[in-house]
Write a protein that holds these residues in place. Structure first.
Motif, PDB file in Angstrom:
ATOM      1  N   GLY A   1     -20.188  42.972  27.954  1.00  4.07           N
ATOM      2  CA  GLY A   1     -21.121  42.281  29.254  1.00  4.07           C
ATOM      3  C   GLY A   1     -20.497  41.243  30.345  1.00  4.07           C
ATOM      4  O   GLY A   1     -19.471  41.175  29.549  1.00  4.07           O
ATOM      5  N   GLY A   2     -21.096  40.922  31.262  1.00  5.66           N
ATOM      6  CA  GLY A   2     -20.305  39.739  32.553  1.00  5.66           C
ATOM      7  C   GLY A   2     -19.481  40.252  33.039  1.00  5.66           C
ATOM      8  O   GLY A   2     -19.063  41.061  33.526  1.00  5.66           O
ATOM      9  N   GLU A   3     -19.125  39.423  33.551  1.00  7.68           N
ATOM     10  CA  GLU A   3     -17.545  39.535  34.567  1.00  7.68           C
ATOM     11  C   GLU A   3     -16.709  40.235  34.564  1.00  7.68           C
ATOM     12  O   GLU A   3     -16.306  39.495  33.604  1.00  7.68           O
ATOM     13  N   ASN A   4     -16.047  41.134  35.491  1.00  6.05           N
ATOM     14  CA  ASN A   4     -14.881  41.389  34.773  1.00  6.05           C
ATOM     15  C   ASN A   4     -14.112  41.721  33.213  1.00  6.05           C
ATOM     16  O   ASN A   4     -13.896  41.132  32.697  1.00  6.05           O
ATOM     17  N   PRO A   5     -15.796  42.633  32.700  1.00  9.18           N
ATOM     18  CA  PRO A   5     -14.918  42.446  31.410  1.00  9.18           C
ATOM     19  C   PRO A   5     -14.197  43.633  30.662  1.00  9.18           C
ATOM     20  O   PRO A   5     -13.169  44.004  31.425  1.00  9.18           O
ATOM     21  N   LYS A   6     -13.356  42.754  29.491  1.00 11.17           N
ATOM     22  CA  LYS A   6     -12.162  42.984  28.884  1.00 11.17           C
ATOM     23  C   LYS A   6     -13.129  44.548  28.296  1.00 11.17           C
ATOM     24  O   LYS A   6     -13.066  44.109  26.831  1.00 11.17           O
ATOM     25  N   GLU A   7     -12.532  45.537  28.225  1.00 13.55           N
ATOM     26  CA  GLU A   7     -12.067  46.569  27.507  1.00 13.55           C
ATOM     27  C   GLU A   7     -11.513  46.325  25.899  1.00 13.55           C
ATOM     28  O   GLU A   7     -10.783  46.315  26.000  1.00 13.55           O
ATOM     29  N   ILE A   8     -13.028  46.293  24.958  1.00 13.58           N
ATOM     30  CA  ILE A   8     -12.025  46.796  23.638  1.00 13.58           C
ATOM     31  C   ILE A   8     -12.381  47.614  22.768  1.00 13.58           C
ATOM     32  O   ILE A   8     -12.912  48.454  22.929  1.00 13.58           O
ATOM     33  N   LYS A   9     -10.551  48.248  21.891  1.00 17.00           N
ATOM     34  CA  LYS A   9     -10.535  49.091  21.256  1.00 17.00           C
ATOM     35  C   LYS A   9     -10.482  49.212  19.968  1.00 17.00           C
ATOM     36  O   LYS A   9      -9.815  47.650  19.800  1.00 17.00           O
ATOM     37  N   PHE A  10     -10.850  49.805  19.314  1.00 18.26           N
ATOM     38  CA  PHE A  10     -10.535  49.832  17.929  1.00 18.26           C
ATOM     39  C   PHE A  10      -9.886  51.314  17.275  1.00 18.26           C
ATOM     40  O   PHE A  10     -10.555  52.511  17.523  1.00 18.26           O
ATOM     41  N   SER A  11      -9.129  51.208  16.160  1.00 15.84           N
ATOM     42  CA  SER A  11      -8.308  52.684  15.816  1.00 15.84           C
ATOM     43  C   SER A  11      -8.393  52.994  14.044  1.00 15.84           C
ATOM     44  O   SER A  11      -7.738  51.973  14.330  1.00 15.84           O
ATOM     45  N   LEU A  12      -9.133  53.386  13.684  1.00 14.70           N
ATOM     46  CA  LEU A  12      -8.524  53.593  12.252  1.00 14.70           C
ATOM     47  C   LEU A  12      -8.133  54.613  11.880  1.00 14.70           C
ATOM     48  O   LEU A  12      -8.502  55.328  11.450  1.00 14.70           O
ATOM     49  N   ASP A  13      -6.625  54.284  12.001  1.00 14.00           N
ATOM     50  CA  ASP A  13      -5.756  56.073  12.347  1.00 14.00           C
ATOM     51  C   ASP A  13      -4.643  55.264  11.569  1.00 14.00           C
ATOM     52  O   ASP A  13      -3.849  56.124  11.174  1.00 14.00           O
ATOM     53  N   ASP A  14      -4.823  54.636  10.804  1.00 15.00           N
ATOM     54  CA  ASP A  14      -3.837  54.317  10.039  1.00 15.00           C
ATOM     55  C   ASP A  14      -3.762  55.098   8.053  1.00 15.00           C
ATOM     56  O   ASP A  14      -4.595  55.061   7.855  1.00 15.00           O
ATOM     57  N   THR A  15      -2.837  55.844   8.514  1.00 14.38           N
ATOM     58  CA  THR A  15      -2.834  57.041   6.810  1.00 14.38           C
ATOM     59  C   THR A  15      -2.949  56.183   5.910  1.00 14.38           C
ATOM     60  O   THR A  15      -3.767  56.082   4.568  1.00 14.38           O
ATOM     61  N   GLU A  16      -2.828  55.208   5.366  1.00 12.76           N
ATOM     62  CA  GLU A  16      -2.286  53.818   4.384  1.00 12.76           C
ATOM     63  C   GLU A  16      -3.877  53.678   4.199  1.00 12.76           C
ATOM     64  O   GLU A  16      -4.827  53.509   3.394  1.00 12.76           O
ATOM     65  N   GLU A  17      -4.557  53.078   5.391  1.00 12.02           N
ATOM     66  CA  GLU A  17      -6.261  52.494   5.461  1.00 12.02           C
ATOM     67  C   GLU A  17      -7.302  53.671   4.861  1.00 12.02           C
ATOM     68  O   GLU A  17      -7.877  53.702   4.383  1.00 12.02           O
ATOM     69  N   GLN A  18      -6.912  55.038   5.380  1.00 12.61           N
ATOM     70  CA  GLN A  18      -7.690  55.869   5.320  1.00 12.61           C
ATOM     71  C   GLN A  18      -7.467  56.201   3.391  1.00 12.61           C
ATOM     72  O   GLN A  18      -8.710  56.963   3.670  1.00 12.61           O
ATOM     73  N   LEU A  19      -6.759  56.495   3.680  1.00 12.95           N
ATOM     74  CA  LEU A  19      -6.302  56.744   1.982  1.00 12.95           C
ATOM     75  C   LEU A  19      -7.333  56.048   1.060  1.00 12.95           C
ATOM     76  O   LEU A  19      -7.796  56.092   0.138  1.00 12.95           O
ATOM     77  N   MET A  20      -7.069  54.462   1.759  1.00  8.79           N
ATOM     78  CA  MET A  20      -8.074  53.412   0.509  1.00  8.79           C
ATOM     79  C   MET A  20      -9.001  53.600   0.494  1.00  8.79           C
ATOM     80  O   MET A  20      -9.789  54.036  -0.410  1.00  8.79           O
ATOM     81  N   LEU A  21     -10.085  53.822   1.665  1.00 12.79           N
ATOM     82  CA  LEU A  21     -11.361  53.343   2.021  1.00 12.79           C
ATOM     83  C   LEU A  21     -11.872  55.183   1.560  1.00 12.79           C
ATOM     84  O   LEU A  21     -12.745  54.830   1.235  1.00 12.79           O
TER      85      LEU A  21
END
Length: 429
Positions: A100-120
């Motif tokens: 929210g707020g004025e001029n909000p800065k969009e936040i992006k987060f991606s879980l697309d690292d193969t190593e992380e995928q395998l671990m989780l």
């Protein structure tokens, strides 16, 4: 903190697309078994709490959670998408957060690292999973918590951040949750006790300062004060008792009253102040000081009522619902119950329904009347019909700023709020 205004889902069960408005107070999702109530509730809770494991196994493509704007022009939202990428063995989960707020800065987060995928996905050790899981969540949770405060009120299902890391624990999920909440309640009640101690200390400091403070803006010879002596006497008795003053207050107050009567008689006979002795003048000044102390004490009691208002409300609701047991608080701020026979009981010794009710009430209390989203899946489990009827009203009393979103089979939970119920079958048709 924001509340939810609408939830849109694409690819629900890999088949359905729908958009559903969410009431700012209460929304119930009803319907027969198999219509997707629990699936939808779990998906919503997982998206709001970055519960990767649930998002990973849920059949959906996209969920967009529109938040209720607090200012004109705001469009805060949380969007989670799940997609396939060529050459990757797993689906990719992406977060897009618009604050929210004025001029909000969009936040992006991606879980697309193969190593992380395998671990989780492939970790066999629960302890190792949770250690890694919390490191993963540290990237996305702060952004989510800046927008929403979420309580997952499902008793028999626990989100990953609530689950314990000790694999040797044999406690049931409800007892684990009860234990964690008991600790949180002790801390909360301790903060209230500290606020009380701070106010009492400030009152004592005032008494000390008033002994040497000179006041030119008051008339210590006001005759009206003498008529209030009995009231002051009673108030002083209460103050001495609360402050644990070890003194025979009865003799002291009897002397005070006797001297006050003598002063009043002197005034009635003479009709003026000029004949007062030095001792009488000193007494009249002391009377003014006592009046100020009593007024400060009365103001202090109002402050203490405000400090303990929520705790008192919590106990009042418990007294109405736990009719066969009496809830009390120990000196260390722990909750204890007394049975009708007088036997003391810990929360862990309650029945399953009583435990569930205590957990739901505690969750609501600990929100401290802040805007919060309560998500509950079948809260009626193990609850008596009377408790089901009073549940939503009790939670709303403890936190009137809460938004309750619940999947339920119970008409008693819904009660008179049938206009806030959404049939899941109308969404997946």
């Amino acid at each position: 903190m924001y509340l939810i205004s609408k939830v849109s889902v694409e690819g629900f069960w890999d088949t359905y697309n729908f958009s559903v408005p969410i009431d700012h107070d209460v929304t119930f999702f009803i319907g027969q078994n198999g219509t997707g109530k629990t699936t939808f509730i779990n998906l919503l809770a997982a998206a709001l709490t970055a519960d990767f494991r649930t998002l990973d196994r849920m059949p959906f493509k996209k969920i967009e959670i529109s938040l209720l704007p607090r200012k004109k022009g705001e469009k805060p939202s949380i969007t989670v998408t799940k997609s396939e990428k060529r050459g990757r063995p797993f689906e990719i989960i992406d977060y897009r957060i618009v604050p929210g707020g004025e001029n909000p800065k969009e936040i992006k987060f991606s879980l697309d690292d193969t190593e992380e995928q395998l671990m989780l996905r492939r970790m066999r050790s629960e302890r190792h999973f949770f250690e890694y899981y919390h490191r993963f969540q540290s990237g996305i949770l702060p952004a989510l918590r800046d927008l929403v405060q979420v309580n997952w009120l499902s008793i028999h299902r626990m989100s990953p951040q609530e689950q314990g890391r000790d694999e040797r624990s044999f406690d049931s999920s409800i007892d684990q949750k009860l234990s964690a909440l008991s600790n949180d309640l002790v801390k909360y009640f301790a903060t209230l006790s500290k606020q009380k101690d701070d106010e009492i200390r400030a009152f004592q400091e005032y008494i000390f300062v008033s002994l040497i403070e000179h006041r030119d803006d008051v008339d210590p010879f006001d005759q009206k004060r003498l008529d209030l002596v009995p009231q002051y006497s009673e108030a002083l008795q209460t103050i001495f008792k609360e402050l644990h003053v070890q003194r025979d207050t009865s003799k002291l107050l009897a002397s005070f009253s006797r001297r006050a009567i003598e002063n009043k008689k002197e005034i009635d006979e003479n009709g003026h102040q000029s004949g007062l002795t030095f001792d009488q003048i000193i007494f009249r000044i002391g009377l003014f000081r006592i009046e100020e102390v009593v007024k400060r004490w009365e103001a202090l009691q109002e402050k203490l009522k405000t400090i303990f208002q929520q705790k008192d409300k919590f106990q009042s609701i418990a007294d109405e619902l736990f009719q066969r047991k009496k809830m009390e608080f120990s000196e260390s701020n722990e909750i204890i119950f007394n049975s009708r026979s007088g036997k003391p009981l810990t929360p862990q010794m309650l029945s399953s329904g009583e435990k569930q009710l205590l957990i739901l009430m505690s969750e609501a209390l600990l929100q401290r009347e802040m805007p919060a989203i309560f998500i509950a899946d079948e809260p009626e489990l193990s609850l008596h019909v009377l408790w089901q009827e009073r549940l939503v009203g009790s939670l709303r009393m403890l936190n009137p700023n809460a938004q309750i979103i619940s999947a339920t089979h119970s008409p008693d939970i819904v009660g008179p709020l049938v206009d806030k119920a959404i049939d899941m079958e109308t969404l997946v048709k």
